[in-house]
Design an enzyme around this catalytic site. Sequence first.
Site, mmCIF file in Angstrom:
data_model
loop_
_atom_site.group_PDB
_atom_site.id
_atom_site.type_symbol
_atom_site.label_atom_id
_atom_site.label_comp_id
_atom_site.label_asym_id
_atom_site.label_seq_id
_atom_site.Cartn_x
_atom_site.Cartn_y
_atom_site.Cartn_z
ATOM 1 N N SER A 103 -4.377 -6.467 -5.424
ATOM 2 C CA SER A 103 -3.672 -7.281 -6.433
ATOM 3 C C SER A 103 -3.101 -8.514 -5.753
ATOM 4 C CB SER A 103 -2.529 -6.467 -7.039
ATOM 5 O OG SER A 103 -1.659 -7.300 -7.763
ATOM 6 N N TYR A 128 4.787 -1.006 -6.412
ATOM 7 C CA TYR A 128 3.387 -1.358 -6.702
ATOM 8 C C TYR A 128 2.910 -2.480 -5.774
ATOM 9 C CZ TYR A 128 -0.706 -3.234 -9.085
ATOM 10 O OH TYR A 128 -1.967 -3.690 -9.370
HETATM 11 N N1 LIG Z 1 -4.887 -5.414 -15.094
HETATM 12 C C1 LIG Z 1 -4.368 -6.210 -14.178
HETATM 13 O O1 LIG Z 1 -3.715 -7.230 -14.482
HETATM 14 C C2 LIG Z 1 -4.547 -5.894 -12.712
HETATM 15 C C3 LIG Z 1 -4.195 -6.881 -11.795
HETATM 16 C C4 LIG Z 1 -4.354 -6.635 -10.428
HETATM 17 C C5 LIG Z 1 -4.866 -5.419 -10.001
HETATM 18 N N2 LIG Z 1 -5.201 -4.472 -10.912
HETATM 19 C C6 LIG Z 1 -5.714 -3.201 -10.386
HETATM 20 O O2 LIG Z 1 -6.956 -2.919 -10.987
HETATM 21 C C7 LIG Z 1 -7.163 -1.502 -11.015
HETATM 22 C C8 LIG Z 1 -7.611 -1.093 -12.420
HETATM 23 O O3 LIG Z 1 -6.628 -1.492 -13.356
HETATM 24 P P1 LIG Z 1 -6.960 -1.796 -14.893
HETATM 25 O O4 LIG Z 1 -6.152 -2.972 -15.274
HETATM 26 O O5 LIG Z 1 -8.399 -1.784 -15.124
HETATM 27 O O6 LIG Z 1 -6.242 -0.510 -15.547
HETATM 28 P P2 LIG Z 1 -6.691 0.506 -16.705
HETATM 29 O O7 LIG Z 1 -7.502 -0.178 -17.753
HETATM 30 O O8 LIG Z 1 -5.419 1.184 -17.097
HETATM 31 O O9 LIG Z 1 -7.655 1.526 -15.935
HETATM 32 C C9 LIG Z 1 -7.169 2.373 -14.921
HETATM 33 C C10 LIG Z 1 -8.257 3.368 -14.602
HETATM 34 O O10 LIG Z 1 -7.854 4.172 -13.486
HETATM 35 C C11 LIG Z 1 -7.942 5.550 -13.848
HETATM 36 N N3 LIG Z 1 -6.962 6.299 -13.054
HETATM 37 C C12 LIG Z 1 -5.627 6.162 -13.025
HETATM 38 N N4 LIG Z 1 -5.081 7.009 -12.129
HETATM 39 C C13 LIG Z 1 -6.123 7.688 -11.573
HETATM 40 C C14 LIG Z 1 -6.216 8.691 -10.600
HETATM 41 N N5 LIG Z 1 -5.123 9.182 -9.999
HETATM 42 N N6 LIG Z 1 -7.446 9.169 -10.259
HETATM 43 C C15 LIG Z 1 -8.563 8.685 -10.872
HETATM 44 N N7 LIG Z 1 -8.527 7.729 -11.805
HETATM 45 C C16 LIG Z 1 -7.319 7.230 -12.161
HETATM 46 C C17 LIG Z 1 -7.683 5.535 -15.356
HETATM 47 O O11 LIG Z 1 -8.157 6.678 -16.046
HETATM 48 P P3 LIG Z 1 -7.201 7.938 -16.401
HETATM 49 O O12 LIG Z 1 -5.828 7.398 -16.619
HETATM 50 O O13 LIG Z 1 -7.801 8.543 -17.590
HETATM 51 O O14 LIG Z 1 -7.294 8.775 -15.207
HETATM 52 C C18 LIG Z 1 -8.528 4.322 -15.764
HETATM 53 O O15 LIG Z 1 -9.897 4.660 -15.763
HETATM 54 C C19 LIG Z 1 -5.864 -0.864 -10.541
HETATM 55 O O16 LIG Z 1 -5.990 -0.504 -9.181
HETATM 56 C C20 LIG Z 1 -4.854 -1.994 -10.685
HETATM 57 O O17 LIG Z 1 -3.800 -1.883 -9.757
HETATM 58 C C21 LIG Z 1 -5.052 -4.669 -12.262
#
Ligand SMILES: NC(=O)c1ccc[n+]([C@@H]2O[C@H](COP(=O)([O-])OP(=O)(O)OC[C@H]3O[C@@H](n4cnc5c(N)ncnc54)[C@H](OP(=O)(O)O)[C@@H]3O)[C@@H](O)[C@H]2O)c1
Length: 246
Positions: free
Chosen positions: A140, A153
């Site tokens: 991130s 985080y």
């Molecule tokens: N969205 C943003 O603005 C943003 C910015 C920077 C970085 N990121 C990073 O991008 C990544 C994905 O985020 P996203 O925005 O796509 O979020 P999201 O749509 O909420 O998706 C998160 C995914 O991770 C899975 N997950 C959560 N905890 C888990 C665990 N312990 N084991 C296996 N799977 C798990 C969730 O499924 P279940 O909950 O069903 O397990 C879901 O498939 C994260 O690492 C986040 O920190 C996001």
Amino acid sequence: MSEQRVALVTGSSSGIGAAVARRLAANGIRVVVNSARSRAAGEALAAELPGALYLQGDVADPADAQRLVAQAVEHYGRLDILVNNAGTTRFIPLDDLAAADAQAWREIFDVNVIGTWQLTTAAVPHLRASGAGCVVNISSVSAIRAMGSSVPYAVSKAAVNHMTRLLASQLGPEIRVNAVAPGLVDTPWYAEADEVWESSRDWITAHTPLRRVGTPEDVADATLHLVDAGYTTGDVLTVDGGRHLV
Ligand SMILES: NC(=O)c1ccc[n+]([C@@H]2O[C@H](COP(=O)([O-])OP(=O)(O)OC[C@H]3O[C@@H](n4cnc5c(N)ncnc54)[C@H](OP(=O)(O)O)[C@@H]3O)[C@@H](O)[C@H]2O)c1
């Protein structure tokens, strides 16, 4: 053994992980879709992608981490690419020190840092056997700038960036290790934080060089680039529309 590469994308039932899974599959890579809880969404995505497999498992759980890698290798006979995308946070204002208690730190570090470590160490022998193994960690921009959904985080993602560099220094030449550091991306991540999403989106649209928030496809583009960037290791690729500049 099929020549087609195999990728395990953690947390790929939703958002960025789902876009990465789609992009890799569109480029001829067989994908293991994973989530801890949302089984139906993961199975539906795997059913859409040619040659894909869904595996439920919590990356923070040591036994699940081992099992995910073992089942992927058992099914396909190889593992070439690991995308450590599964992540979690708590939305805690950075100045609310009391709310960022030890429990919050542990929950976030268990998934974001220890989960990434467990999957990677379980995958290393298979990535090495691949001959062109590759790890991409989804970090991130909060790892780089003093901002983010909470202090634990942002610190967890800074740890992921440094883990990326340390492992890259040790795992070559057979395995490359890189990270993508997204800025604000439009995903279900913010489903329980409407106000944070709206104010962050408005600020970014008004103030950052590229004047928009990111899409999951922007992060998938960068991930595919790193998967194929054969002379790049230990790098953290920022994908934030220039957010880190302002
Ligand atoms: N969205 C943003 O603005 C943003 C910015 C920077 C970085 N990121 C990073 O991008 C990544 C994905 O985020 P996203 O925005 O796509 O979020 P999201 O749509 O909420 O998706 C998160 C995914 O991770 C899975 N997950 C959560 N905890 C888990 C665990 N312990 N084991 C296996 N799977 C798990 C969730 O499924 P279940 O909950 O069903 O397990 C879901 O498939 C994260 O690492 C986040 O920190 C996001």
